[in-house]
Design a protein around this motif. Structure first.
Motif, short mmCIF file in Angstrom:
data_model
loop_
_atom_site.label_atom_id
_atom_site.label_comp_id
_atom_site.label_asym_id
_atom_site.label_seq_id
_atom_site.Cartn_x
_atom_site.Cartn_y
_atom_site.Cartn_z
N UNK A 1 -18.96 17.98 5.79
CA UNK A 1 -20.36 18.25 5.34
C UNK A 1 -21.03 17.11 5.89
N UNK A 2 -20.65 15.94 6.09
CA UNK A 2 -21.33 14.63 6.10
C UNK A 2 -21.35 14.16 7.72
N UNK A 3 -20.39 14.85 8.43
CA UNK A 3 -20.27 14.36 9.78
C UNK A 3 -19.78 12.89 9.97
N UNK A 4 -19.11 12.41 8.89
CA UNK A 4 -18.71 11.15 8.88
C UNK A 4 -17.24 10.79 8.61
N UNK A 5 -16.39 10.19 9.51
CA UNK A 5 -14.98 10.07 9.16
C UNK A 5 -14.63 8.68 9.15
N UNK A 6 -14.04 8.31 8.07
CA UNK A 6 -13.61 7.07 7.44
C UNK A 6 -12.26 6.49 7.40
N UNK A 7 -12.04 5.30 7.84
CA UNK A 7 -10.63 4.92 7.88
C UNK A 7 -10.68 3.55 7.21
N UNK A 8 -9.51 3.28 6.54
CA UNK A 8 -9.30 1.76 6.00
C UNK A 8 -8.40 1.14 6.97
N UNK B 1 -7.16 10.29 -0.07
CA UNK B 1 -8.65 11.21 0.26
C UNK B 1 -8.77 12.03 -0.83
N UNK B 2 -8.87 13.23 -0.39
CA UNK B 2 -8.81 14.54 -1.26
C UNK B 2 -10.26 14.74 -1.92
N UNK B 3 -10.62 13.64 -2.54
CA UNK B 3 -11.95 13.67 -3.26
C UNK B 3 -13.25 13.13 -2.55
N UNK B 4 -14.08 14.05 -2.01
CA UNK B 4 -15.10 13.54 -1.00
C UNK B 4 -16.04 12.67 -1.72
N UNK B 5 -16.44 11.61 -1.06
CA UNK B 5 -17.60 10.70 -1.87
C UNK B 5 -18.61 10.41 -0.52
N UNK B 6 -19.86 10.08 -1.00
CA UNK B 6 -20.62 9.78 0.02
C UNK B 6 -20.52 8.51 0.96
N UNK B 7 -19.65 7.46 0.19
CA UNK B 7 -19.18 6.23 0.89
C UNK B 7 -17.68 6.26 0.37
N UNK C 1 -13.70 1.79 -2.78
CA UNK C 1 -12.76 0.44 -3.02
C UNK C 1 -12.75 0.00 -4.53
N UNK C 2 -11.63 0.42 -5.08
CA UNK C 2 -11.37 0.04 -6.53
C UNK C 2 -10.10 -1.14 -6.48
N UNK C 3 -10.04 -1.81 -7.63
CA UNK C 3 -8.87 -2.65 -7.92
C UNK C 3 -7.58 -1.97 -7.31
N UNK C 4 -7.40 -0.67 -7.98
CA UNK C 4 -6.12 0.15 -7.84
C UNK C 4 -5.77 1.15 -6.88
N UNK C 5 -6.90 1.47 -6.27
CA UNK C 5 -6.98 2.50 -5.26
C UNK C 5 -7.97 2.39 -4.30
N UNK C 6 -8.00 3.05 -2.91
CA UNK C 6 -9.02 3.11 -1.98
C UNK C 6 -9.23 4.58 -1.51
N UNK D 1 0.67 -1.17 -0.06
CA UNK D 1 -0.10 -0.14 -0.01
C UNK D 1 0.90 1.39 -0.17
N UNK D 2 0.25 2.33 -0.63
CA UNK D 2 1.16 3.75 -0.82
C UNK D 2 -0.05 4.74 -0.35
N UNK D 3 0.43 5.46 0.44
CA UNK D 3 -0.42 6.17 1.07
C UNK D 3 -0.22 7.60 0.84
N UNK D 4 -1.20 8.64 0.47
CA UNK D 4 -0.99 9.91 -0.02
C UNK D 4 -2.21 10.68 0.13
N UNK D 5 -2.00 11.87 0.00
CA UNK D 5 -3.63 12.82 -0.03
C UNK D 5 -4.47 12.57 -0.96
#
Length: 252
Positions: free
Chosen positions: A224-231, A202-208, A211-216, A160-164
């Protein structure tokens, strides 16, 4: 070029990874996420762990100052807490250096960030901008500026490679432009092939979370959602966790 598929990707042996999405000034969500993670670690007792924050600590939410202070303390307490730079964090530093009323910071949560330091920005006239910018520069501790300036743009663990924001496709990971790591969108998001590692961003907000084959993408729009998510990556196991605090930024 060979690539790694999400389903096949593995984290380092014996190290549980938590990759936390964009916080945007929501100290309540960040504190709740850390409490959730601490409870999991206490319950499961993994041999080792890392908590990787994917940038955009500031802007839009009500307590950017508190978020920075929380993370400075977390890193000082245990360097397994890792914080990466986001474009909004860079925008904050840029504004402190030069108060552009049309820049990223001014147009995207700068007033909220300034208010967390006790400063009401005035940007309608040059004199007001000059005076309130000077007040903000005085109000932001040197320790906060040093912390933000020293944030790395990326880190890698296992497959895994992590960046913004993402990477420039077909450019080796160790040759990525730091600006792409903080800003890229279309070329990265629309790229269909596998990368040398799975990119967690992160960087591009989504409703959920995506999880893609090449990125998460774990940016679920906390501001705006009040939801913070982690992998969560625990060797071959991958899962998502989220925390929610009612009544943040227009949610309920």
């Amino acid at each position: 070029m060979m690539g790694v598929h999400f389903l096949d990707a593995r984290g380092p042996e014996g190290v549980r990874l938590y990759a936390v999405g964009d916080i945007h000034g929501h100290l309540d969500l960040l504190a709740e996420m850390h409490a959730r993670i601490a409870a999991e670690i206490a319950r499961d007792r993994p041999p080792d762990w890392r908590i990787i924050h994917l940038g955009d600590l500031v802007d839009r939410g009500p307590d950017s100052k508190g978020v920075i202070e929380f993370l400075i303390a977390a890193v000082a307490r245990d360097n397994r807490n890792i914080v990466l730079a986001g474009n909004h964090d860079q925008g904050f530093l840029d504004f402190l250096d030069y108060p552009d009323p049309a820049g990223l910071f001014a147009r995207n949560g700068g007033p909220e960030t300034a208010w967390s330091y006790g400063v009401a920005l005035r940007m309608a006239d040059a004199l007001g901008l000059h005076q309130t910018h000077a007040a903000l520069v005085r109000a932001v501790p040197d320790s906060h500026r040093r912390f933000l300036r020293r944030l790395p743009a990326a880190i890698t663990f296992g497959d895994f490679f992590f960046c913004h924001a993402g990477i420039r496709p077909q450019v080796p990971l160790d040759e990525q432009d730091p600006r792409d790591l903080l800003w890229i969108r279309g070329e990265f998001l629309n790229y269909p092939a596998l990368h040398p590692k799975v990119i967690v961003h992160g960087h591009t907000p989504q409703a959920e979370a995506e999880v893609m084959p090449n990125r998460v993408n774990v940016d679920t729009g906390a501001f705006h959602s009040g939801i913070l998510t982690a992998l969560v990556v625990d060797e071959a196991e991958k899962r998502l966790i989220s925390v929610e605090v009612p009544r943040v930024s227009g949610r309920r």
